[in-house]
Design an enzyme around this catalytic site. Structure first.
Site, PDB file in Angstrom:
ATOM      1  N   LYS A 271       1.678   4.350   7.330  1.00 48.80           N
ATOM      2  CA  LYS A 271       0.820   5.177   6.468  1.00 48.80           C
ATOM      3  C   LYS A 271       1.173   6.660   6.626  1.00 48.80           C
ATOM      4  CE  LYS A 271      -2.140   2.000   4.894  1.00 48.80           C
ATOM      5  NZ  LYS A 271      -1.325   0.861   5.304  1.00 48.80           N
TER       6      LYS A 271
ATOM      7  N   SER B 236       0.802  -1.221   0.000  1.00 50.63           N
ATOM      8  CA  SER B 236       0.000   0.000   0.000  1.00 50.63           C
ATOM      9  C   SER B 236       0.835   1.271   0.000  1.00 50.63           C
ATOM     10  CB  SER B 236      -0.946   0.023   1.207  1.00 50.63           C
ATOM     11  OG  SER B 236      -0.259   0.364   2.387  1.00 50.63           O
TER      12      SER B 236
END
Length: 229
Positions: A187, A149
């Site tokens: 993230k 991701s």
């Protein structure tokens, strides 16, 4: 030839480096180019990097250097900040001589961290030898990246994330976030009022939004190590 957006982005990065000595954030680049998401910025940066116009500085998250300008651009100095007295203070670290190649520091290796859906980051007794040149001040640890991701930020499955331990971070920084006290993920951090949004760097993934108190910052990305098989 560069696309119009690629040309616009490299000019914006150069202008910001000339003015401040610091590369713009992904949010600033998104707004300057009127893009809908930061994933578009990541794609443009990757394309410019592949074509040799910019490079990512390996020991600083999000730090960019302009290597060359498009042929039709007005010539400007390279963005190596030490060459510009006006921004020398912002680039003193960049201009220092590199650490000796054999200067290695052992830092704790605490299992795996998700760059995808959150997974448990395991505590362990292992350590990882890291070139001192990749680490700045502070206490550091390493986590092995699992998932894809964050690939548009240059972070791939199997990489080792080098993390500076901290419990706070600014918007737009890449963090190790502990979700609901049991799952950790890597993230981009964004705070939206009382909630926290964790953004991936892969258009195939959706942002993750959590309520107050559900996310605890455990560190900020300081660098990466990659294993080549």
């Amino acid at each position: 030839m560069l696309t119009a957006k690629q040309h616009e982005l490299i000019q914006f990065i150069q202008k910001r480096l000339d003015e401040t000595g610091i590369s713009p954030s992904f949010e600033e680049m998104k707004e300057a180019l009127d893009l809908k998401s930061k994933s578009g910025v990541h794609r443009l940066i990757s394309a410019l990097e592949e074509r040799g116009f910019i490079r990512r500085l390996p020991n600083r998250a999000r730090a960019l250097e302009v290597i060359k300008q498009p042929e039709d651009a007005t010539p400007t100095p390279r963005a190596t900040v030490a060459a510009n007295d006006a921004v020398a203070s912002a680039s003193a670290v960049m201009s220092k001589a590199p650490e000796p190649a054999n200067d290695v520091i052992e830092i704790p290796l605490h299992g795996r961290i998700a760059a995808g859906a959150p997974i448990e980051a395991l505590e362990g007794q292992n350590s990882l030898p890291v070139p001192a040149a990749l680490l700045g001040p502070g206490e550091h640890y390493a986590l092995e990246v699992s998932g894809d991701s964050m690939i548009e930020a240059g972070i791939f499955d199997g990489d080792f994330a080098l993390v500076r331990r901290t419990d706070s971070a600014r918007d737009g920084e890449i963090v190790v976030a502990l979700v609901r006290g049991e799952e950790a993920t890597l993230k981009y951090l964004h705070k939206d009022g009382g909630s926290v949004r964790l953004d991936p760097a892969n258009a195939a993934y959706d942002p993750q939004v959590y309520g107050p108190g559900e996310v605890q910052v455990q560190g900020k990305l300081a660098g990466l190590l990659r294993r080549y098989h």
